[in-house]
Design a protein around this motif. Sequence first.
Motif, short mmCIF file in Angstrom:
data_model
loop_
_atom_site.label_atom_id
_atom_site.label_comp_id
_atom_site.label_asym_id
_atom_site.label_seq_id
_atom_site.Cartn_x
_atom_site.Cartn_y
_atom_site.Cartn_z
N GLY A 37 -78.80 3.67 -29.00
CA GLY A 37 -79.40 4.99 -28.92
C GLY A 37 -79.56 5.66 -30.26
N TRP A 38 -80.05 6.90 -30.20
CA TRP A 38 -80.38 7.63 -31.42
C TRP A 38 -79.18 7.85 -32.32
CZ3 TRP A 38 -84.68 8.01 -33.79
CH2 TRP A 38 -85.90 8.14 -33.13
N ALA A 39 -77.97 7.94 -31.78
CA ALA A 39 -76.80 8.17 -32.63
C ALA A 39 -76.48 6.97 -33.51
CB ALA A 39 -75.58 8.52 -31.78
N ALA A 40 -77.12 5.82 -33.24
CA ALA A 40 -76.93 4.63 -34.09
C ALA A 40 -77.88 4.63 -35.28
CB ALA A 40 -77.14 3.37 -33.26
N HIS A 41 -78.78 5.59 -35.34
CA HIS A 41 -79.77 5.64 -36.41
C HIS A 41 -79.09 5.88 -37.77
CE1 HIS A 41 -83.70 6.33 -38.23
NE2 HIS A 41 -83.23 7.44 -38.78
N GLY A 42 -79.61 5.24 -38.80
CA GLY A 42 -79.12 5.48 -40.16
C GLY A 42 -77.69 5.03 -40.35
N THR A 43 -76.81 5.97 -40.64
CA THR A 43 -75.40 5.65 -40.92
C THR A 43 -74.61 5.32 -39.67
OG1 THR A 43 -74.84 8.01 -40.82
CG2 THR A 43 -75.39 7.09 -42.97
N GLY A 44 -75.19 5.52 -38.48
CA GLY A 44 -74.45 5.27 -37.25
C GLY A 44 -73.43 6.36 -37.00
N THR A 45 -72.59 6.12 -35.99
CA THR A 45 -71.58 7.11 -35.59
C THR A 45 -70.23 6.42 -35.45
OG1 THR A 45 -73.26 8.41 -34.44
CG2 THR A 45 -70.97 8.83 -33.86
N THR A 46 -69.30 6.83 -36.29
CA THR A 46 -67.96 6.21 -36.33
C THR A 46 -66.85 7.19 -35.98
OG1 THR A 46 -67.77 6.68 -38.71
CG2 THR A 46 -68.72 4.55 -38.07
N ILE A 210 -69.50 21.37 -23.38
CA ILE A 210 -69.74 20.84 -24.73
C ILE A 210 -71.03 21.48 -25.23
CG2 ILE A 210 -69.98 18.80 -26.18
CD1 ILE A 210 -68.87 17.10 -23.91
N TRP A 211 -70.98 22.05 -26.44
CA TRP A 211 -72.16 22.69 -27.00
C TRP A 211 -72.38 22.18 -28.42
CZ3 TRP A 211 -72.94 28.71 -27.81
CH2 TRP A 211 -74.27 28.95 -28.13
N LEU A 212 -73.50 21.50 -28.62
CA LEU A 212 -73.90 21.00 -29.93
C LEU A 212 -74.89 21.98 -30.53
CD1 LEU A 212 -72.71 18.46 -28.55
CD2 LEU A 212 -74.50 17.13 -29.68
N ARG A 213 -74.55 22.55 -31.68
CA ARG A 213 -75.45 23.44 -32.41
C ARG A 213 -75.58 22.91 -33.83
NH1 ARG A 213 -72.91 29.29 -31.50
NH2 ARG A 213 -71.04 28.07 -31.04
N GLY A 214 -76.72 22.34 -34.15
CA GLY A 214 -76.89 21.78 -35.47
C GLY A 214 -76.00 20.59 -35.73
N ALA A 215 -75.55 19.92 -34.69
CA ALA A 215 -74.67 18.75 -34.82
C ALA A 215 -75.51 17.48 -34.93
CB ALA A 215 -73.72 18.66 -33.64
N THR A 216 -75.02 16.51 -35.68
CA THR A 216 -75.73 15.25 -35.88
C THR A 216 -74.79 14.07 -35.71
OG1 THR A 216 -75.37 15.45 -38.27
CG2 THR A 216 -77.48 16.23 -37.42
N HIS A 217 -75.38 12.92 -35.35
CA HIS A 217 -74.62 11.69 -35.14
C HIS A 217 -73.42 11.96 -34.22
CE1 HIS A 217 -76.72 10.15 -38.85
NE2 HIS A 217 -76.86 9.14 -38.00
N VAL A 218 -73.73 12.17 -32.96
CA VAL A 218 -72.72 12.44 -31.94
C VAL A 218 -72.85 11.42 -30.81
CG1 VAL A 218 -71.82 14.13 -30.30
CG2 VAL A 218 -72.74 14.91 -32.50
N TRP A 219 -71.72 10.81 -30.46
CA TRP A 219 -71.68 9.89 -29.32
C TRP A 219 -70.75 10.46 -28.27
CZ3 TRP A 219 -68.50 4.75 -29.12
CH2 TRP A 219 -68.80 4.03 -27.95
N ILE A 220 -71.29 10.72 -27.08
CA ILE A 220 -70.52 11.20 -25.93
C ILE A 220 -70.58 10.11 -24.88
CG2 ILE A 220 -70.39 12.96 -24.13
CD1 ILE A 220 -71.77 14.86 -26.17
N ASN A 254 -80.31 24.07 -31.34
CA ASN A 254 -80.28 24.56 -32.72
C ASN A 254 -80.37 23.44 -33.74
OD1 ASN A 254 -78.45 26.52 -30.94
ND2 ASN A 254 -79.43 27.75 -32.54
N GLY A 255 -81.36 22.56 -33.53
CA GLY A 255 -81.60 21.51 -34.50
C GLY A 255 -80.62 20.36 -34.47
N SER A 256 -79.85 20.21 -33.42
CA SER A 256 -78.98 19.03 -33.30
C SER A 256 -79.85 17.78 -33.29
CB SER A 256 -78.14 19.11 -32.03
OG SER A 256 -77.19 20.16 -32.10
N ASP A 257 -79.27 16.64 -33.68
CA ASP A 257 -80.10 15.45 -33.84
C ASP A 257 -79.23 14.20 -33.78
OD1 ASP A 257 -82.52 14.16 -34.25
OD2 ASP A 257 -82.45 14.33 -36.43
N LEU A 258 -79.84 13.11 -33.36
CA LEU A 258 -79.22 11.78 -33.36
C LEU A 258 -77.98 11.77 -32.47
CD1 LEU A 258 -79.68 10.98 -37.16
CD2 LEU A 258 -81.21 10.45 -35.25
N VAL A 259 -78.23 11.88 -31.17
CA VAL A 259 -77.18 11.99 -30.16
C VAL A 259 -77.37 10.90 -29.12
CG1 VAL A 259 -76.14 13.47 -28.41
CG2 VAL A 259 -77.05 14.48 -30.53
#
Length: 429
Positions: A37-46, A210-220, A254-259
């Motif tokens: 998924g999108w959270a794997a984009h770029g640097t990924g999610t660790t 759970i509220w993501l505001r401007g959060a990036t690279h998040v895996w739930i 609010n611009g959250s991305d890559l989730v």
Amino acid sequence: MRARHLAVAAGLLGLLCVPAHAEARDISRDTLPAHDGWAAHGTGTTGGAAADDDHVYTVTDRAELVRALDGGSDTPKIIKVAGTIDANTDDQGRPLNCADYATDGYSLKTYLAAYDPRTWGSARPSGPQEEARRASAAKQAERVELTVGSNTTLVGLGDKAVLKGASLQLKGADNVIIRNLDLRDAYDCFPVWQPNTGGLGDWKTAYDNIWLRGATHVWIDHVTVSDKGHPDDKEPTYFGRNYLRHDGLLDITNGSDLVTVSWSRFANHDKAMLIGNSDSATSDRGRLRVTLHHNEFESVVQRAPRVRFGQVHLYNNRYVVPDGAPYRYSLGIGTESAVYAENNAFTTPGHVEAADLVKSWNGSALHQTGTLFNGYPVDLLAIHNAYNSGSERDLTADVGWTPTLHTAIDSAAAADRAVARGAGAGRIP
């Protein structure tokens, strides 16, 4: 030789006789798999996988959880939740209720008398009781809003880890993992009356689980999110509207991305998931890239999800509307949204038709394939365009992108069975 054979036999017997209660594997340092998924984009999610031993915590109450979260610091950290943690507790762990938060003379009875539309009119509440409500709400917010910072893994231990009454806030955080938690009953003691909402007025509540505001690279992953404990349909009616106590289960705004949201269960709730909070938030263009796969939405009235602006890949999800449950729609196609839906399964009672599954608010496109509706293949796009109310323009199939970051995509029927068995907290294989 005989001794060697006996030793080998004993070793094999030992392997075969591993006790059933053997310790489960440690999932706290797991990272998001590549292409998931999108959270794997770029640097990924660790998440907090890089945390040193001094920043690995096991927490059993609110005070320990708050200390471990460290005010939302960026320090890599792993936080393991053991048992049930109630956010509505004081620093000594004693339970708090709505009366404990009420201050400055606030009471619901007085509030209702002050702002009854028959005497107050259509203006927004103001004056002493509204000020008292705000002060009371601020006291509760200090307890229940918990900030999750960057480079954090928050994970439940075993199959009974519960976080009750809390609103996890990811504000500008990057690289966060939330897994294996039962998140329930983010209960607002002090809803505000909004007279003009929807033309009739409505009660507005404050907390998402759970509220993501401007959060990036998040895996739930493998979470269960619900109103368990205080269902809104059991609340009274004031001013002709249900006195709602819960906002969203998971909001991504609010611009959250890559989730990536995977193998999770959203249940028994009205407005489940909002992706993009405003039609006027044009700064969200190019953001709000979200993948939802292998999730279950059961007894969810609406917003599963509702999308503005985002590129959302929605595949292999399971939707269940129980007989007699309230229902409005599942997929909300909003301003400049680009939803790519593949192989999702819907099970509904007879009064819910396939035309009810999609609702458009100024949307223009929806790509969908492989949809099952009560076991039969349907074309949601064609059905929506044929049966929409006339106030909604027809949607096109061209959403302007094709997902490339995803796991194997199963048939809707196979996914429906797999999600029923495997989604939610306590079910990580």
